[in-house]
Scaffold this active site. Structure first.
Site, PDB file in Angstrom:
ATOM      1  N   GLY A   1       4.702   0.158  -4.144  1.00  0.00           N
ATOM      2  CA  GLY A   1       4.087  -0.563  -5.254  1.00  0.00           C
ATOM      3  C   GLY A   1       5.069  -0.804  -6.391  1.00  0.00           C
TER       4      GLY A   1
ATOM      5  N   SER B   1       0.404  -1.026  -2.254  1.00  0.00           N
ATOM      6  CA  SER B   1       1.239   0.093  -1.823  1.00  0.00           C
ATOM      7  C   SER B   1       0.571   0.795  -0.647  1.00  0.00           C
ATOM      8  CB  SER B   1       1.403   1.067  -2.993  1.00  0.00           C
ATOM      9  OG  SER B   1       2.008   2.257  -2.555  1.00  0.00           O
TER      10      SER B   1
ATOM     11  N   CYS C   1       1.823   9.540 -11.647  1.00  0.00           N
ATOM     12  CA  CYS C   1       2.997   8.666 -11.703  1.00  0.00           C
ATOM     13  C   CYS C   1       3.842   8.962 -12.930  1.00  0.00           C
ATOM     14  CB  CYS C   1       2.567   7.200 -11.724  1.00  0.00           C
ATOM     15  SG  CYS C   1       1.607   6.804 -10.286  1.00  0.00           S
TER      16      CYS C   1
ATOM     17  N   GLN D   1      -4.181   0.192  -6.798  1.00  0.00           N
ATOM     18  CA  GLN D   1      -5.352   1.079  -6.715  1.00  0.00           C
ATOM     19  C   GLN D   1      -6.586   0.362  -6.188  1.00  0.00           C
ATOM     20  OE1 GLN D   1      -5.417   4.303  -6.966  1.00  0.00           O
ATOM     21  NE2 GLN D   1      -3.413   4.682  -7.875  1.00  0.00           N
TER      22      GLN D   1
HETATM   23  N1  PLP Z   1       0.787   0.673  -9.614  1.00  0.00           N
HETATM   24  C1  PLP Z   1      -0.259   1.508  -9.684  1.00  0.00           C
HETATM   25  C2  PLP Z   1      -1.522   1.064 -10.350  1.00  0.00           C
HETATM   26  C3  PLP Z   1      -0.175   2.800  -9.150  1.00  0.00           C
HETATM   27  O1  PLP Z   1      -1.216   3.623  -9.244  1.00  0.00           O
HETATM   28  C4  PLP Z   1       1.042   3.192  -8.529  1.00  0.00           C
HETATM   29  C5  PLP Z   1       1.190   4.564  -7.996  1.00  0.00           C
HETATM   30  O2  PLP Z   1       0.409   5.426  -8.247  1.00  0.00           O
HETATM   31  C6  PLP Z   1       2.088   2.261  -8.449  1.00  0.00           C
HETATM   32  C7  PLP Z   1       1.920   1.004  -9.011  1.00  0.00           C
HETATM   33  C8  PLP Z   1       3.367   2.607  -7.791  1.00  0.00           C
HETATM   34  O3  PLP Z   1       3.269   2.580  -6.380  1.00  0.00           O
HETATM   35  P1  PLP Z   1       4.305   3.366  -5.478  1.00  0.00           P
HETATM   36  O4  PLP Z   1       3.988   4.824  -5.618  1.00  0.00           O
HETATM   37  O5  PLP Z   1       4.066   2.855  -4.093  1.00  0.00           O
HETATM   38  O6  PLP Z   1       5.674   3.020  -5.960  1.00  0.00           O
END
Ligand code: PLP
Length: 398
Positions: free
Chosen positions: A69, A197, A342, A177
């Site tokens: 993501g 993702s 995150c 999400q």
């Molecule tokens: N965007 C959102 C809303 C997320 O919740 C996350 C991860 O939790 C990401 C982007 C990032 O995705 P990734 O973990 O695959 O890099």
């Protein structure tokens, strides 16, 4: 263990692993190679791209496989903004994921972009009129997330995308999400670009996709051998692309039913927490009254689409710290997240909760419970008992 942190990540589904296995072993070829081993990998990649495109409501040539993501968001934001002939102005909301926030900030610092950050109300919703007012003739890109990862707010995305279209502004959404719970289709939502993702859906960590309309010029972030039609160089991760496609395919047939079932569990859970834990504060959209609630978010046709993702119940427990509640729960076998995984390692109160109007003191006490399609009512009863006991223990220590 009762795992209530599905928004952080999910285990890889057995069927996904089985679908991937041949491309990690016997059919290990490089899809760019001009021989049979490579051809077999290329065919698998083409089939995976077609499946992802079918689920994301776009053409196969509009799917770019990424490492997740974060990379999909980076490619969308930098790629569209730097590829666009028009302007140097980006609009985003105050509750975007850091993968968007930091990328937009990069554009501001290194490329001189002007940035408009849209406020949200106490539920986390953007006002479509505010959005329209923020769009200018020189706006290069608007990026608004579909569902928020901390409090679960679901934006009225199709309406917002329509406003961007009227203004001629390219519109990207982070649907990381939302995928698995809501339809995430470019055609139905009217968006120009959408990130997903794999690891939120039962595919491995380290794979994702950006679906982006072919008419938008896209400046690559990764330069090299020109794979992914030049949008993302690097030997394609065939097995993981197959895994992502398989996870999307598995999720879809039961998605709406799972969303309705989990929404009902979530609301019972929220009511139980508010009843059992004195002073608990629900964050994000308020609990809709039963009469006003419809079965699924963004269902269309219903008067009151649920503005909360089926899976998310997040609270503040004033007088505690989110971290201490997390530890109390973990001691009792219940796995949750304090704030956002995150932004793990950060002691700062969450910018998302501050944007919703919570004070820093209260925001520090945030705990997020996120359900999966496998969560049961018994899991949640047990989680409420553990939460009530854990918070009682913390109060007795004060
Ligand atoms: N965007 C959102 C809303 C997320 O919740 C996350 C991860 O939790 C990401 C982007 C990032 O995705 P990734 O973990 O695959 O890099």
């Amino acid at each position: 263990m009762i795992y209530l942190d599905a928004a952080a990540t999910t285990p890889v589904k057995r069927e996904v692993l089985e679908a991937m296995w041949p491309y990690l072993t016997g059919d290990f070829g490089n899809p760019s190679s001009h021989h049979g081993v490579g051809d077999s990998a290329a065919r698998a990649l083409t089939a995976a791209r077609r499946t992802v495109a079918e689920h994301l409501g776009c053409r196969p040539g509009e799917v770019v496989f990424t490492s997740g993501g974060t990379e999909a968001d980076n490619l969308a934001v930098k790629g569209i903004a730097l590829g666009a002939p028009r302007g140097r102005h980006v609009v985003l909301s105050a509750i975007e994921h850091p993968a968007v926030v930091e990328t937009v900030d990069h554009l501001r610092r290194l490329h001189g972009f002007e940035v408009t950050v849209l406020p949200v109300d106490s539920a986390g919703l953007v006002d479509p009129d505010d959005f329209s007012r923020a769009l200018r003739p020189d706006t290069t890109l608007a990026t608004l997330m579909y569902a928020n990862n901390e409090v679960g707010t679901v934006q009225p995305l199709a309406a917002l995308a329509a406003r961007a279209r009227e203004a001629g502004v390219p519109f990207h959404t982070d649907a990381v999400q939302a995928a698995g719970w809501l339809p995430v289709r470019l055609d139905a939502l009217g968006v120009d670009a959408l990130s997903i993702s794999g690891h939120k859906l039962g595919a491995p960590k380290g794979v994702g996709a950006l679906a982006v309309r072919q008419r938008l010029p896209l400046e690559p972030v990764l330069h090299g051998g020109g794979q992914e039609r030049g949008a993302r160089s690097g030997t394609e991760n065939v097995a993981f692309a197959v895994g992502l496609a398989t996870a999307l395919r598995l999720a879809e047939p039961g998605r709406a039913d799972a969303a309705a079932r989990v929404t009902a569990l979530r609301d019972d859970f929220i009511r139980a927490v508010l009843a059992r834990v004195p002073g608990a504060v629900l964050t994000g959209p308020p609990l809709a009254s039963d009469a006003a609630r419809i079965t699924s978010p963004q269902a269309g046709g219903g008067a009151h689409p649920d503005p909360r993702l089926p899976s998310v119940a997040s609270f503040c427990f004033p007088g505690t710290s989110g971290e201490s509640v997390l530890l109390q729960l973990e001691e009792r076998g219940v796995i949750v997240s304090s704030g956002s995984a995150c932004a793990a390692g950060s002691d700062e109160p969450s910018p998302v909760l501050l944007a919703l109007g919570l004070t820093p003191d209260v925001a520090q006490t945030a705990v997020r419970f996120t359900l999966s399609p496998d969560t049961t009512a018994a899991d949640l009863t047990s989680a409420v008992d553990s939460l009530a006991a854990g918070i009682a223990d913390l109060s007795s220590l004060r």
